[in-house]
Design a protein around this motif. Structure first.
Motif, PDB file in Angstrom:
ATOM      1  N   VAL A 146       3.134   4.381   3.117  1.00 51.52           N
ATOM      2  CA  VAL A 146       1.969   3.927   2.360  1.00 51.52           C
ATOM      3  C   VAL A 146       2.306   2.579   1.736  1.00 51.52           C
ATOM      4  CG1 VAL A 146       0.357   4.496   0.497  1.00 51.52           C
ATOM      5  CG2 VAL A 146       1.491   6.330   1.774  1.00 51.52           C
ATOM      6  N   GLY A 147       1.330   1.688   1.668  1.00 51.84           N
ATOM      7  CA  GLY A 147       1.556   0.409   1.009  1.00 51.84           C
ATOM      8  C   GLY A 147       0.252  -0.311   0.764  1.00 51.84           C
ATOM      9  N   LEU A 148       0.326  -1.442   0.057  1.00 50.37           N
ATOM     10  CA  LEU A 148      -0.865  -2.214  -0.270  1.00 50.37           C
ATOM     11  C   LEU A 148      -0.600  -3.695  -0.108  1.00 50.37           C
ATOM     12  CD1 LEU A 148      -0.704   0.315  -2.689  1.00 50.37           C
ATOM     13  CD2 LEU A 148      -3.077  -0.384  -2.548  1.00 50.37           C
ATOM     14  N   THR A 149      -1.658  -4.413   0.206  1.00 47.28           N
ATOM     15  CA  THR A 149      -1.605  -5.862   0.256  1.00 47.28           C
ATOM     16  C   THR A 149      -2.927  -6.390  -0.284  1.00 47.28           C
ATOM     17  OG1 THR A 149      -1.072  -7.756   1.686  1.00 47.28           O
ATOM     18  CG2 THR A 149      -2.504  -6.070   2.620  1.00 47.28           C
ATOM     19  N   GLY A 150      -3.143  -7.690  -0.251  1.00 46.12           N
ATOM     20  CA  GLY A 150      -4.358  -8.246  -0.838  1.00 46.12           C
ATOM     21  C   GLY A 150      -4.888  -9.433  -0.067  1.00 46.12           C
ATOM     22  N   ARG A 151      -6.176  -9.706  -0.241  1.00 47.06           N
ATOM     23  CA  ARG A 151      -6.835 -10.846   0.376  1.00 47.06           C
ATOM     24  C   ARG A 151      -7.774 -11.484  -0.637  1.00 47.06           C
ATOM     25  NH1 ARG A 151      -7.815 -11.502   5.680  1.00 47.06           N
ATOM     26  NH2 ARG A 151      -8.590 -13.497   4.902  1.00 47.06           N
ATOM     27  N   ASN A 152      -8.060 -12.748  -0.418  1.00 45.17           N
ATOM     28  CA  ASN A 152      -9.010 -13.481  -1.261  1.00 45.17           C
ATOM     29  C   ASN A 152     -10.047 -14.169  -0.384  1.00 45.17           C
ATOM     30  OD1 ASN A 152      -7.690 -13.241  -4.017  1.00 45.17           O
ATOM     31  ND2 ASN A 152      -6.007 -14.158  -2.865  1.00 45.17           N
ATOM     32  N   GLY A 153     -11.212 -14.380  -0.962  1.00 42.19           N
ATOM     33  CA  GLY A 153     -12.238 -15.140  -0.269  1.00 42.19           C
ATOM     34  C   GLY A 153     -12.877 -14.449   0.898  1.00 42.19           C
ATOM     35  N   VAL A 154     -12.783 -13.121   0.989  1.00 49.33           N
ATOM     36  CA  VAL A 154     -13.404 -12.367   2.076  1.00 49.33           C
ATOM     37  C   VAL A 154     -14.114 -11.155   1.503  1.00 49.33           C
ATOM     38  CG1 VAL A 154     -11.734 -13.094   3.831  1.00 49.33           C
ATOM     39  CG2 VAL A 154     -11.296 -11.037   2.490  1.00 49.33           C
ATOM     40  N   SER A 155     -15.026 -10.590   2.285  1.00 48.74           N
ATOM     41  CA  SER A 155     -15.718  -9.382   1.867  1.00 48.74           C
ATOM     42  C   SER A 155     -14.810  -8.173   2.055  1.00 48.74           C
ATOM     43  CB  SER A 155     -16.989  -9.188   2.695  1.00 48.74           C
ATOM     44  OG  SER A 155     -16.660  -8.909   4.052  1.00 48.74           O
ATOM     45  N   LEU A 156     -15.179  -7.054   1.424  1.00 49.77           N
ATOM     46  CA  LEU A 156     -14.422  -5.827   1.611  1.00 49.77           C
ATOM     47  C   LEU A 156     -14.372  -5.442   3.083  1.00 49.77           C
ATOM     48  CD1 LEU A 156     -15.672  -3.538  -1.324  1.00 49.77           C
ATOM     49  CD2 LEU A 156     -13.624  -4.972  -1.261  1.00 49.77           C
ATOM     50  N   ASP A 157     -15.517  -5.529   3.765  1.00 50.62           N
ATOM     51  CA  ASP A 157     -15.558  -5.124   5.165  1.00 50.62           C
ATOM     52  C   ASP A 157     -14.689  -6.028   6.027  1.00 50.62           C
ATOM     53  OD1 ASP A 157     -16.943  -3.392   7.290  1.00 50.62           O
ATOM     54  OD2 ASP A 157     -17.283  -5.429   8.022  1.00 50.62           O
ATOM     55  N   ALA A 158     -14.749  -7.340   5.801  1.00 53.12           N
ATOM     56  CA  ALA A 158     -13.935  -8.261   6.602  1.00 53.12           C
ATOM     57  C   ALA A 158     -12.455  -8.012   6.386  1.00 53.12           C
ATOM     58  CB  ALA A 158     -14.291  -9.706   6.259  1.00 53.12           C
ATOM     59  N   ALA A 159     -12.060  -7.779   5.139  1.00 51.10           N
ATOM     60  CA  ALA A 159     -10.649  -7.515   4.841  1.00 51.10           C
ATOM     61  C   ALA A 159     -10.183  -6.214   5.498  1.00 51.10           C
ATOM     62  CB  ALA A 159     -10.441  -7.453   3.337  1.00 51.10           C
ATOM     63  N   ALA A 160     -11.024  -5.179   5.424  1.00 50.17           N
ATOM     64  CA  ALA A 160     -10.644  -3.892   6.002  1.00 50.17           C
ATOM     65  C   ALA A 160     -10.576  -3.970   7.522  1.00 50.17           C
ATOM     66  CB  ALA A 160     -11.643  -2.821   5.563  1.00 50.17           C
ATOM     67  N   ARG A 161     -11.533  -4.655   8.123  1.00 51.54           N
ATOM     68  CA  ARG A 161     -11.525  -4.793   9.583  1.00 51.54           C
ATOM     69  C   ARG A 161     -10.284  -5.516  10.057  1.00 51.54           C
ATOM     70  NH1 ARG A 161     -16.744  -5.458  13.141  1.00 51.54           N
ATOM     71  NH2 ARG A 161     -18.217  -4.104  12.075  1.00 51.54           N
ATOM     72  N   GLU A 162      -9.982  -6.609   9.413  1.00 50.27           N
ATOM     73  CA  GLU A 162      -8.811  -7.383   9.813  1.00 50.27           C
ATOM     74  C   GLU A 162      -7.541  -6.545   9.697  1.00 50.27           C
ATOM     75  OE1 GLU A 162      -6.207 -11.203   8.286  1.00 50.27           O
ATOM     76  OE2 GLU A 162      -8.357 -11.164   7.892  1.00 50.27           O
ATOM     77  N   ALA A 163      -7.450  -5.763   8.637  1.00 49.96           N
ATOM     78  CA  ALA A 163      -6.255  -4.949   8.427  1.00 49.96           C
ATOM     79  C   ALA A 163      -6.133  -3.854   9.475  1.00 49.96           C
ATOM     80  CB  ALA A 163      -6.276  -4.351   7.027  1.00 49.96           C
ATOM     81  N   VAL A 164      -7.232  -3.191   9.806  1.00 49.50           N
ATOM     82  CA  VAL A 164      -7.138  -2.079  10.754  1.00 49.50           C
ATOM     83  C   VAL A 164      -6.891  -2.575  12.170  1.00 49.50           C
ATOM     84  CG1 VAL A 164      -9.589  -1.811  11.403  1.00 49.50           C
ATOM     85  CG2 VAL A 164      -8.099   0.207  11.222  1.00 49.50           C
ATOM     86  N   VAL A 165      -7.390  -3.748  12.502  1.00 46.69           N
ATOM     87  CA  VAL A 165      -7.134  -4.318  13.822  1.00 46.69           C
ATOM     88  C   VAL A 165      -5.636  -4.535  14.032  1.00 46.69           C
ATOM     89  CG1 VAL A 165      -7.383  -6.453  15.163  1.00 46.69           C
ATOM     90  CG2 VAL A 165      -9.390  -5.363  14.155  1.00 46.69           C
ATOM     91  N   GLY A 166      -4.923  -4.812  12.943  1.00 38.85           N
ATOM     92  CA  GLY A 166      -3.489  -5.029  13.045  1.00 38.85           C
ATOM     93  C   GLY A 166      -2.727  -3.834  13.567  1.00 38.85           C
ATOM     94  N   ALA A 167      -3.324  -2.633  13.527  1.00 43.92           N
ATOM     95  CA  ALA A 167      -2.629  -1.439  14.009  1.00 43.92           C
ATOM     96  C   ALA A 167      -2.246  -1.567  15.477  1.00 43.92           C
ATOM     97  CB  ALA A 167      -3.508  -0.208  13.807  1.00 43.92           C
ATOM     98  N   GLU A 168      -3.045  -2.303  16.252  1.00 42.14           N
ATOM     99  CA  GLU A 168      -2.767  -2.414  17.686  1.00 42.14           C
ATOM    100  C   GLU A 168      -1.402  -3.046  17.943  1.00 42.14           C
ATOM    101  OE1 GLU A 168      -5.394  -3.584  21.460  1.00 42.14           O
ATOM    102  OE2 GLU A 168      -4.960  -5.295  20.170  1.00 42.14           O
ATOM    103  N   TRP A 169      -1.092  -4.115  17.234  1.00 41.45           N
ATOM    104  CA  TRP A 169       0.207  -4.734  17.495  1.00 41.45           C
ATOM    105  C   TRP A 169       1.308  -4.177  16.607  1.00 41.45           C
ATOM    106  CZ3 TRP A 169       2.451  -8.075  13.861  1.00 41.45           C
ATOM    107  CH2 TRP A 169       1.601  -8.598  12.889  1.00 41.45           C
ATOM    108  N   VAL A 170       0.942  -3.481  15.525  1.00 42.72           N
ATOM    109  CA  VAL A 170       1.963  -2.745  14.773  1.00 42.72           C
ATOM    110  C   VAL A 170       2.636  -1.729  15.692  1.00 42.72           C
ATOM    111  CG1 VAL A 170       2.245  -0.960  13.000  1.00 42.72           C
ATOM    112  CG2 VAL A 170       0.969  -3.045  12.485  1.00 42.72           C
TER     113      VAL A 170
END
Length: 264
Positions: A146-170
């Motif tokens: 479990v962990g947390l990170t942060g973003r600025n200047g984006v919507s909640l949906d954009a931040a969440a989408r970008e983060a979950v897409v990262g699972a593919e290359w994780v």
């Protein structure tokens, strides 16, 4: 940086899991470790499940927080465990809880990340790990984290989408072979009275990248308001979905549901 982490044995097999036991004083202003607000799941109608071919490309632009936005150099002290749970407060003004047991390594000063060929690292802080050492082939292997990170200047949906897409290359291996992945969401919910967005990724046929590579995994992302260090706090829970020493689904949902504003 990747070679440095390999040299010191910090590169895990399940998708380049880089676990660095360092103090949160590590000052990367662009990426913040967040805590965890209380999330009450009110899942509404979700979008269709995405497949690998439909995934948006993640953004790479880093935006600093607005001028005057609260900043926390260190996370609050870890409080004593209560009622079988260990609260983990973070620098985002949020907290989450994990079970108080010998199988959990709960911390708010661990930083870990994922990287790969041609990609910038994704870094999370306030990291906690489950069943470390379960696999004899890699003493640093875990079945959930479990962990947390942060973003600025984006919507909640954009931040969440970008983060979950990262699972593919994780969960891709060092040869850039990718797993099969589907993503469901967005699901709307509430964290300490404020909106939150959740996405869930299901991964299968994960390419082998060491003796402890899982064949299946889940990757949960919740984006909500950050109270310090970043406008949007992004909570992540990843766990093996097959094999031994697994984190039960009910416990995983409890951890996601424990997100809350610190002190709430």
């Amino acid at each position: 940086m990747l070679e440095f982490l390999r040299k010191y044995g910090l590169l895990g097999p399940a998708g380049r899991l880089l676990v660095a036991l360092v103090a949160l004083v590590v000052g990367i202003a662009a990426i913040v470790w967040i805590g965890n607000p209380h999330i009450s799941e009110g899942q509404q109608t979700a979008s269709p499940v995405w497949t690998n071919e439909e995934l948006p490309e993640p953004e790479t632009t880093v935006v600093p927080p607005p001028s005057g936005f609260p900043y926390m150099e260190f996370p609050p002290p870890m409080p004593p465990a209560r009622n079988g749970l260990q609260e983990v407060p973070t620098r985002f003004g949020l907290s989450y809880s994990v079970p108080d047991s010998e199988n959990w390594m709960a911390t708010n000063d661990m930083v870990f990340g994922f990287t790969g060929p041609g990609r910038s690292p994704i870094t999370f802080g306030a990291g906690s790990r489950f069943s470390r050492g379960y696999c004899s082939g890699d003493e640093s292997a875990v079945t959930a984290y479990v962990g947390l990170t942060g973003r600025n200047g984006v919507s909640l949906d954009a931040a969440a989408r970008e983060a979950v897409v990262g699972a593919e290359w994780v969960y891709s291996n060092s040869e850039r072979k990718k797993p099969r992945m589907s993503i469901s969401g967005p699901f709307e919910s509430v964290v300490s009275g404020l909106p939150a967005i959740r996405y869930s990724a299901q991964l299968s046929e994960i390419p082998e990248d060491g003796p402890c590579t899982p064949r299946e995994a889940t990757y949960e992302i919740v984006a909500t308001r950050g109270y310090a260090n970043a406008e949007v706090a992004i909570f992540m829970l990843a766990r093996n979905a097959e094999g031994e020493s697994l984190l039960p689904t009910g416990i995983a949902e409890m951890i996601v549901g424990s997100l809350r504003k610190t002190g709430a």
